[in-house]
Design a protein around this motif. Structure first.
Motif, PDB file in Angstrom:
ATOM      1  N   GLU A 163       0.669  -1.102   0.008  1.00  0.00           N
ATOM      2  CA  GLU A 163       0.034   0.130  -0.048  1.00  0.00           C
ATOM      3  C   GLU A 163       0.731   1.147   0.009  1.00  0.00           C
ATOM      4  OE1 GLU A 163      -4.168  -0.513   2.097  1.00  0.00           O
ATOM      5  OE2 GLU A 163      -2.645  -1.024   3.349  1.00  0.00           O
ATOM      6  N   PHE A 164       1.824   1.323   0.708  1.00  0.00           N
ATOM      7  CA  PHE A 164       2.983   2.501   0.976  1.00  0.00           C
ATOM      8  C   PHE A 164       3.330   2.594  -0.632  1.00  0.00           C
ATOM      9  CE2 PHE A 164       7.065   4.131   1.100  1.00  0.00           C
ATOM     10  CZ  PHE A 164       6.911   5.523   1.933  1.00  0.00           C
ATOM     11  N   ASN A 165       3.846   1.532  -1.151  1.00  0.00           N
ATOM     12  CA  ASN A 165       4.693   1.786  -2.385  1.00  0.00           C
ATOM     13  C   ASN A 165       3.647   2.150  -3.686  1.00  0.00           C
ATOM     14  OD1 ASN A 165       7.394   1.247  -1.569  1.00  0.00           O
ATOM     15  ND2 ASN A 165       6.941  -1.144  -1.776  1.00  0.00           N
ATOM     16  N   GLU A 166       2.409   1.523  -3.830  1.00  0.00           N
ATOM     17  CA  GLU A 166       1.492   1.575  -4.742  1.00  0.00           C
ATOM     18  C   GLU A 166       0.561   2.781  -4.469  1.00  0.00           C
ATOM     19  OE1 GLU A 166      -0.586  -1.917  -5.244  1.00  0.00           O
ATOM     20  OE2 GLU A 166       1.042  -2.951  -5.467  1.00  0.00           O
ATOM     21  N   GLU A 167       0.056   3.318  -3.303  1.00  0.00           N
ATOM     22  CA  GLU A 167      -0.697   4.276  -2.971  1.00  0.00           C
ATOM     23  C   GLU A 167      -0.254   5.440  -2.278  1.00  0.00           C
ATOM     24  OE1 GLU A 167      -4.561   2.776  -1.596  1.00  0.00           O
ATOM     25  OE2 GLU A 167      -3.986   0.816  -2.437  1.00  0.00           O
ATOM     26  N   ILE A 168       0.695   5.247  -1.122  1.00  0.00           N
ATOM     27  CA  ILE A 168       0.898   6.435  -0.401  1.00  0.00           C
ATOM     28  C   ILE A 168       2.041   7.145  -0.990  1.00  0.00           C
ATOM     29  CG2 ILE A 168       1.704   6.916   1.952  1.00  0.00           C
ATOM     30  CD1 ILE A 168      -0.969   5.496   1.573  1.00  0.00           C
ATOM     31  N   LYS A 169       3.193   6.470  -1.328  1.00  0.00           N
ATOM     32  CA  LYS A 169       4.194   7.266  -1.813  1.00  0.00           C
ATOM     33  C   LYS A 169       3.919   8.047  -2.989  1.00  0.00           C
ATOM     34  CE  LYS A 169       8.241   5.026  -2.036  1.00  0.00           C
ATOM     35  NZ  LYS A 169       9.386   4.177  -2.648  1.00  0.00           N
ATOM     36  N   PRO A 170       3.124   7.456  -4.301  1.00  0.00           N
ATOM     37  CA  PRO A 170       2.584   8.470  -5.434  1.00  0.00           C
ATOM     38  C   PRO A 170       1.856   9.743  -4.868  1.00  0.00           C
ATOM     39  CG  PRO A 170       2.199   6.258  -5.769  1.00  0.00           C
ATOM     40  CD  PRO A 170       2.689   6.194  -4.449  1.00  0.00           C
ATOM     41  N   VAL A 171       1.172   9.864  -3.828  1.00  0.00           N
ATOM     42  CA  VAL A 171       0.325  10.826  -3.390  1.00  0.00           C
ATOM     43  C   VAL A 171       1.380  11.678  -2.730  1.00  0.00           C
ATOM     44  CG1 VAL A 171      -1.501  11.458  -1.763  1.00  0.00           C
ATOM     45  CG2 VAL A 171      -1.804   9.407  -3.269  1.00  0.00           C
ATOM     46  N   MET A 172       2.334  11.166  -1.871  1.00  0.00           N
ATOM     47  CA  MET A 172       3.265  12.135  -1.117  1.00  0.00           C
ATOM     48  C   MET A 172       3.965  12.852  -2.162  1.00  0.00           C
ATOM     49  SD  MET A 172       4.371   9.693   1.972  1.00  0.00           S
ATOM     50  CE  MET A 172       5.472  10.940   2.543  1.00  0.00           C
ATOM     51  N   HIS A 173       4.093  12.257  -3.333  1.00  0.00           N
ATOM     52  CA  HIS A 173       5.140  13.011  -4.448  1.00  0.00           C
ATOM     53  C   HIS A 173       4.307  14.050  -5.242  1.00  0.00           C
ATOM     54  CE1 HIS A 173       8.263   9.317  -4.751  1.00  0.00           C
ATOM     55  NE2 HIS A 173       8.357  10.297  -3.807  1.00  0.00           N
ATOM     56  N   MET A 174       2.864  13.649  -5.452  1.00  0.00           N
ATOM     57  CA  MET A 174       2.014  14.607  -6.052  1.00  0.00           C
ATOM     58  C   MET A 174       1.985  15.800  -5.278  1.00  0.00           C
ATOM     59  SD  MET A 174      -1.020  12.033  -7.319  1.00  0.00           S
ATOM     60  CE  MET A 174      -2.037  13.625  -7.795  1.00  0.00           C
TER      61      MET A 174
END
Length: 208
Positions: A163-174
């Motif tokens: 979940e962190f790699n697929e959902e959380i990290k991309p949102v943080m980068h956005m």
């Protein structure tokens, strides 16, 4: 009606589910008492014009405050002392915010969202430099369900790697990419004034 739970623990994941539930049950009892009092003294309340103030108490380290505004909707919030001021590593607070309402030991993220949609509720998570806020807005008759849900979210979220790699990290980068000049200037001013703690940026930069 508005309900708010505030904990002084530095990490929301360490909150005991039973402790949160007891605090929420107290808020629910307060709501029922307020409803009865409101029916008995509607004229007096109308004359005053403003509903009563928050009624605070403390249970096992949790500060509980409730207020009945007499409307058909209500809001429940768990406020943890886990804002960017208290994070041990840059981005931890944002990560915890994004993990809110993801998979728990009892429910999937899809189930949480679907059940809340069917009840007409709205789930939100946000943070400040001081606090992390997990919140739900809903019809007041659905309070027992959301008491259970929020206590589950703060105590039984799985925090899985996928979940962190697929959902959380991309949102943080956005969110990093969307930081505007005003927000950057405000973070810079806090850094100069406070260095550590309150000087931490609300969102981590690409260099951190």
């Amino acid at each position: 009606i508005r309900h708010q739970l505030t904990t002084t623990t530095p990490r929301p994941t360490m909150i005991s589910r039973s402790t949160v539930t007891r605090g929420c049950q107290l808020a629910l009892r307060g709501q029922r008492c307020a409803q009865t009092a409101q029916r008995r003294s509607f004229a007096a309340a109308a004359a005053i014009g403003t509903p009563g103030s928050f009624d605070p108490t403390e249970i096992a380290g949790l500060k509980v405050a409730s207020k009945d505004a007499g409307g058909p909707t209500t809001r429940l919030a768990i406020v943890a002392k886990a804002g960017t001021r208290h994070q041990p590593l840059p981005g931890l607070t944002v990560g915890l915010e994004e993990f809110a309402f993801k998979n728990t030991t009892k429910r999937t993220a899809l189930r949480i969202v679907r059940e809340s949609e069917l009840l007409g509720g709205q789930l939100t998570a946000k943070h400040t430099r001081e606090a992390l806020v997990i919140q739900a807005s809903f019809l007041r008759n659905d309070l027992p369900y959301y008491l259970e849900l929020l206590s589950e979210v703060v105590s039984q979220t799985k925090y899985t790697t996928f979940e962190f790699n697929e959902e959380i990290k991309p949102v943080m980068h956005m969110k990093q990419a969307k930081i505007d000049v005003a927000a950057f200037a405000l973070d810079a001013a806090h850094t100069v004034a406070f260095h550590n703690g309150l000087g931490s940026a609300l969102y981590p930069s690409s260099t951190t």
